[in-house]
Design a protein around this motif. Structure first.
Motif, PDB file in Angstrom:
ATOM      1  N   THR A  57     -38.365 -21.978  67.875  1.00 53.04           N
ATOM      2  CA  THR A  57     -37.653 -23.033  68.342  1.00 53.04           C
ATOM      3  C   THR A  57     -37.914 -24.449  66.868  1.00 53.04           C
ATOM      4  OG1 THR A  57     -37.051 -22.405  70.270  1.00 53.04           O
ATOM      5  CG2 THR A  57     -36.946 -25.231  69.528  1.00 53.04           C
ATOM      6  N   ASP A  58     -36.890 -24.892  66.358  1.00 54.10           N
ATOM      7  CA  ASP A  58     -36.814 -25.658  65.601  1.00 54.10           C
ATOM      8  C   ASP A  58     -36.299 -27.465  65.956  1.00 54.10           C
ATOM      9  OD1 ASP A  58     -38.428 -25.488  62.708  1.00 54.10           O
ATOM     10  OD2 ASP A  58     -36.880 -23.777  63.037  1.00 54.10           O
ATOM     11  N   VAL A  59     -36.375 -28.166  66.050  1.00 53.99           N
ATOM     12  CA  VAL A  59     -36.125 -28.831  66.510  1.00 53.99           C
ATOM     13  C   VAL A  59     -36.053 -30.366  65.422  1.00 53.99           C
ATOM     14  CG1 VAL A  59     -35.820 -31.220  68.371  1.00 53.99           C
ATOM     15  CG2 VAL A  59     -36.642 -28.369  69.708  1.00 53.99           C
ATOM     16  N   PHE A  60     -34.056 -30.532  65.033  1.00 52.25           N
ATOM     17  CA  PHE A  60     -34.839 -31.560  63.877  1.00 52.25           C
ATOM     18  C   PHE A  60     -33.738 -32.401  64.434  1.00 52.25           C
ATOM     19  CE2 PHE A  60     -33.826 -28.027  61.933  1.00 52.25           C
ATOM     20  CZ  PHE A  60     -35.079 -27.690  61.204  1.00 52.25           C
ATOM     21  N   SER A  61     -34.365 -34.040  64.315  1.00 49.80           N
ATOM     22  CA  SER A  61     -33.620 -35.400  64.720  1.00 49.80           C
ATOM     23  C   SER A  61     -32.916 -36.449  63.975  1.00 49.80           C
ATOM     24  CB  SER A  61     -34.799 -36.250  65.680  1.00 49.80           C
ATOM     25  OG  SER A  61     -35.347 -34.974  66.557  1.00 49.80           O
ATOM     26  N   TYR A  62     -31.862 -36.820  63.983  1.00 42.86           N
ATOM     27  CA  TYR A  62     -31.173 -37.255  62.521  1.00 42.86           C
ATOM     28  C   TYR A  62     -30.506 -38.447  63.463  1.00 42.86           C
ATOM     29  CZ  TYR A  62     -30.688 -32.929  60.026  1.00 42.86           C
ATOM     30  OH  TYR A  62     -31.091 -32.079  59.673  1.00 42.86           O
ATOM     31  N   ASN A  63     -30.847 -40.084  62.787  1.00 37.17           N
ATOM     32  CA  ASN A  63     -30.276 -41.045  63.137  1.00 37.17           C
ATOM     33  C   ASN A  63     -29.336 -41.249  62.763  1.00 37.17           C
ATOM     34  OD1 ASN A  63     -30.035 -41.324  60.492  1.00 37.17           O
ATOM     35  ND2 ASN A  63     -32.033 -43.151  60.588  1.00 37.17           N
ATOM     36  N   LYS A  64     -28.535 -42.423  62.808  1.00 32.09           N
ATOM     37  CA  LYS A  64     -26.664 -42.457  63.073  1.00 32.09           C
ATOM     38  C   LYS A  64     -26.144 -42.343  61.969  1.00 32.09           C
ATOM     39  CE  LYS A  64     -26.839 -47.208  63.418  1.00 32.09           C
ATOM     40  NZ  LYS A  64     -26.589 -48.160  64.158  1.00 32.09           N
ATOM     41  N   GLU A  65     -27.380 -42.817  60.588  1.00 32.92           N
ATOM     42  CA  GLU A  65     -27.011 -42.414  59.518  1.00 32.92           C
ATOM     43  C   GLU A  65     -26.918 -41.205  58.638  1.00 32.92           C
ATOM     44  OE1 GLU A  65     -29.023 -44.654  59.921  1.00 32.92           O
ATOM     45  OE2 GLU A  65     -27.817 -46.585  59.840  1.00 32.92           O
ATOM     46  N   SER A  77     -44.863 -21.762  73.023  1.00 35.42           N
ATOM     47  CA  SER A  77     -44.756 -22.788  74.324  1.00 35.42           C
ATOM     48  C   SER A  77     -46.068 -24.174  73.721  1.00 35.42           C
ATOM     49  CB  SER A  77     -45.496 -22.346  75.651  1.00 35.42           C
ATOM     50  OG  SER A  77     -44.720 -21.667  75.968  1.00 35.42           O
ATOM     51  N   LYS A  78     -46.059 -23.904  72.290  1.00 35.26           N
ATOM     52  CA  LYS A  78     -47.122 -24.882  71.576  1.00 35.26           C
ATOM     53  C   LYS A  78     -46.244 -25.631  70.714  1.00 35.26           C
ATOM     54  CE  LYS A  78     -51.415 -22.150  71.758  1.00 35.26           C
ATOM     55  NZ  LYS A  78     -52.622 -21.240  71.112  1.00 35.26           N
ATOM     56  N   GLU A  79     -45.762 -27.013  70.420  1.00 37.21           N
ATOM     57  CA  GLU A  79     -45.267 -27.357  69.800  1.00 37.21           C
ATOM     58  C   GLU A  79     -45.905 -29.177  68.998  1.00 37.21           C
ATOM     59  OE1 GLU A  79     -43.704 -32.003  71.488  1.00 37.21           O
ATOM     60  OE2 GLU A  79     -42.433 -30.145  72.368  1.00 37.21           O
ATOM     61  N   GLN A  80     -46.084 -28.326  67.371  1.00 32.21           N
ATOM     62  CA  GLN A  80     -45.960 -29.076  66.044  1.00 32.21           C
ATOM     63  C   GLN A  80     -45.038 -29.606  65.648  1.00 32.21           C
ATOM     64  OE1 GLN A  80     -49.654 -28.414  64.967  1.00 32.21           O
ATOM     65  NE2 GLN A  80     -48.629 -29.892  63.655  1.00 32.21           N
ATOM     66  N   VAL A  81     -45.444 -31.112  65.257  1.00 29.27           N
ATOM     67  CA  VAL A  81     -44.792 -31.979  64.652  1.00 29.27           C
ATOM     68  C   VAL A  81     -44.637 -31.990  63.061  1.00 29.27           C
ATOM     69  CG1 VAL A  81     -44.422 -34.840  63.507  1.00 29.27           C
ATOM     70  CG2 VAL A  81     -45.143 -34.113  66.488  1.00 29.27           C
ATOM     71  N   VAL A  82     -43.503 -31.015  62.145  1.00 28.62           N
ATOM     72  CA  VAL A  82     -43.819 -30.520  61.440  1.00 28.62           C
ATOM     73  C   VAL A  82     -43.589 -32.113  60.118  1.00 28.62           C
ATOM     74  CG1 VAL A  82     -42.729 -29.602  59.273  1.00 28.62           C
ATOM     75  CG2 VAL A  82     -42.863 -28.832  61.542  1.00 28.62           C
ATOM     76  N   PHE A  83     -42.407 -33.361  60.965  1.00 30.94           N
ATOM     77  CA  PHE A  83     -42.455 -33.945  60.040  1.00 30.94           C
ATOM     78  C   PHE A  83     -41.918 -35.045  61.156  1.00 30.94           C
ATOM     79  CE2 PHE A  83     -38.665 -37.096  58.096  1.00 30.94           C
ATOM     80  CZ  PHE A  83     -39.482 -36.805  56.708  1.00 30.94           C
ATOM     81  N   ASP A  84     -42.189 -36.916  60.420  1.00 33.93           N
ATOM     82  CA  ASP A  84     -41.744 -37.803  61.229  1.00 33.93           C
ATOM     83  C   ASP A  84     -41.747 -39.048  60.826  1.00 33.93           C
ATOM     84  OD1 ASP A  84     -41.736 -40.098  63.067  1.00 33.93           O
ATOM     85  OD2 ASP A  84     -42.907 -39.183  64.320  1.00 33.93           O
TER      86      ASP A  84
END
Length: 104
Positions: A57-65, A77-84
């Motif tokens: 599962t890839d979760v991508f978060s976008y701002n309003k822009e 069941s392991k989560e890894q932040v790829v980009f922040d």
């Protein structure tokens, strides 16, 4: 010092892949996807199956822009932040601040 400032400005201006591009790729690959809006954030979740029938599962978060601000990968069941975007910019500025303290 100017190098760090340039890195931060470049990072903050980075748009990343658009949600439309990622949705198009998901459709072409037969992956499941879901788009949710949470205030100023748009969250795109893509579920895919890779080798050995492993669900990713890839979760991508976008701002309003429409800029990618965070990507998280979930596998087994392991989560890894790829980009922040903001955490990385903050880390660069903290290192810059520490350098200034050491110099003075």
């Amino acid at each position: 010092m100017m190098n760090e400032i340039h890195q931060v400005s470049k990072l903050l201006m980075y748009d990343g892949p658009s949600a439309a591009e990622l949705v198009q790729n998901a459709v072409e690959n037969g992956d499941e996807f879901k788009i949710t809006n949470n205030g100023d954030l748009t969250i795109l979740t893509i579920n895919s199956v890779v080798a050995y029938n492993l669900r990713v599962t890839d979760v991508f978060s976008y701002n309003k822009e429409g800029q990618l601000i965070k990507q998280v990968l979930i596998m087994n069941s392991k989560e890894q932040v790829v980009f922040d975007k903001y955490k990385e910019a903050s880390n660069i500025l903290k290192k810059l601040s520490q350098k200034n303290i050491l110099v003075s």
